[in-house]
Scaffold this active site. Sequence first.
Site, PDB file in Angstrom:
ATOM      1  N   HIS A  20      -0.872  -8.455  -1.639  1.00 58.06           N
ATOM      2  CA  HIS A  20      -0.934  -6.951  -2.478  1.00 58.06           C
ATOM      3  C   HIS A  20      -1.154  -7.738  -3.320  1.00 58.06           C
ATOM      4  CE1 HIS A  20       1.496  -4.626   1.136  1.00 58.06           C
ATOM      5  NE2 HIS A  20       0.844  -3.890   1.021  1.00 58.06           N
ATOM      6  N   LYS A  44       4.783   7.619   8.790  1.00 56.30           N
ATOM      7  CA  LYS A  44       5.176   6.159   9.104  1.00 56.30           C
ATOM      8  C   LYS A  44       6.344   6.282   8.311  1.00 56.30           C
ATOM      9  CE  LYS A  44       2.590   1.875   7.902  1.00 56.30           C
ATOM     10  NZ  LYS A  44       1.101   1.700   6.950  1.00 56.30           N
ATOM     11  N   ARG A  93      -8.320  -7.128   5.487  1.00 58.72           N
ATOM     12  CA  ARG A  93      -7.907  -8.923   6.404  1.00 58.72           C
ATOM     13  C   ARG A  93      -8.302  -8.881   7.551  1.00 58.72           C
ATOM     14  NH1 ARG A  93      -1.755  -6.231   6.987  1.00 58.72           N
ATOM     15  NH2 ARG A  93      -2.938  -4.529   6.805  1.00 58.72           N
ATOM     16  N   SER A 131       3.452  -6.454   5.399  1.00 62.20           N
ATOM     17  CA  SER A 131       4.244  -6.213   5.257  1.00 62.20           C
ATOM     18  C   SER A 131       5.928  -6.047   6.294  1.00 62.20           C
ATOM     19  CB  SER A 131       4.618  -4.973   4.390  1.00 62.20           C
ATOM     20  OG  SER A 131       3.724  -4.429   3.541  1.00 62.20           O
TER      21      SER A 131
HETATM   22  P1  ADP Z   1       0.943  -3.147   5.668  1.00 61.72           P
HETATM   23  O1  ADP Z   1      -0.556  -3.211   6.832  1.00 61.72           O
HETATM   24  O2  ADP Z   1       0.803  -4.868   5.169  1.00 61.72           O
HETATM   25  O3  ADP Z   1       2.036  -2.140   6.105  1.00 61.72           O
HETATM   26  P2  ADP Z   1      -0.379  -1.444   3.671  1.00 61.72           P
HETATM   27  O4  ADP Z   1       0.290   0.401   4.095  1.00 61.72           O
HETATM   28  O5  ADP Z   1       1.081  -1.113   2.457  1.00 61.72           O
HETATM   29  O6  ADP Z   1      -0.163  -2.940   4.337  1.00 61.72           O
HETATM   30  O7  ADP Z   1      -1.853  -1.112   2.802  1.00 61.72           O
HETATM   31  C1  ADP Z   1      -2.305  -0.944   1.940  1.00 61.72           C
HETATM   32  C2  ADP Z   1      -3.289  -1.828   1.285  1.00 61.72           C
HETATM   33  O8  ADP Z   1      -3.451  -3.330   1.223  1.00 61.72           O
HETATM   34  C3  ADP Z   1      -4.612  -1.835   2.795  1.00 61.72           C
HETATM   35  O9  ADP Z   1      -6.066  -1.687   2.404  1.00 61.72           O
HETATM   36  C4  ADP Z   1      -3.896  -2.789   3.389  1.00 61.72           C
HETATM   37  O10 ADP Z   1      -5.651  -3.187   3.880  1.00 61.72           O
HETATM   38  C5  ADP Z   1      -4.087  -4.546   2.587  1.00 61.72           C
HETATM   39  N1  ADP Z   1      -3.412  -5.504   2.645  1.00 61.72           N
HETATM   40  C6  ADP Z   1      -2.429  -5.122   3.038  1.00 61.72           C
HETATM   41  N2  ADP Z   1      -1.931  -6.603   3.230  1.00 61.72           N
HETATM   42  C7  ADP Z   1      -2.969  -6.959   3.219  1.00 61.72           C
HETATM   43  C8  ADP Z   1      -3.270  -8.422   2.791  1.00 61.72           C
HETATM   44  N3  ADP Z   1      -1.861  -9.771   3.433  1.00 61.72           N
HETATM   45  N4  ADP Z   1      -4.400  -8.818   1.976  1.00 61.72           N
HETATM   46  C9  ADP Z   1      -4.993  -8.331   1.611  1.00 61.72           C
HETATM   47  N5  ADP Z   1      -4.863  -6.575   1.549  1.00 61.72           N
HETATM   48  C10 ADP Z   1      -3.755  -6.353   2.218  1.00 61.72           C
END
Ligand code: ADP
Length: 164
Positions: A20, A44, A93, A131
Amino acid sequence: MRTVKTAIYPGSFDPVTYGHIDIIERAAKLFDKLIVLVSINPMKAANFSTEERIEFLNRSLKNKDNIEIDSSSGLFIDYFIKRNADVIVKGLRAMSDFEYEFQMALINRDMCHTAETVFLSANAASMFLSSSAVKQIAMFGGDISAFVPNCIAGDIIERLKVEV
Ligand code: ADP
């Protein structure tokens, strides 16, 4: 005259990871203002409270000059319109992120015609970082220092560690 471009990067950030942070730092360079939005999604279940997730983000981000951290529990596009934003930032990703994010981008643009989604590719090191993976490792007291900043790693382990 060039207008100010505001982007919003929404997510659960439960908790924030280096994946992130990489997206946040890159997006903050691309746009005049970046709002990192902790989305409260009733579908979620989160491990960390909204306040904790915001606090972890605040502690993890070094340069917050043009970055604001906020939270919202309503429909994302309503927040986007309310904030007069131009762009939605998403991190991609593997291919697995693509279909869902593409669908969300189309739905959001359907609800607000000016809402453009910009996808930033994950960097190679955080391609497989999520996460949920961090939480699973932390639960068993594993080393998460490669995945989240040191300033929050201890608190994450403290909160999630289970006695086995
Ligand atoms: P997660 O899928 O890890 O629970 P979130 O719901 O917080 O993450 O994701 C928020 C945004 O950040 C989404 O657009 C997701 O694709 C992106 N994201 C999550 N992890 C990564 C990563 N390791 N690298 C790049 N983007 C990411």
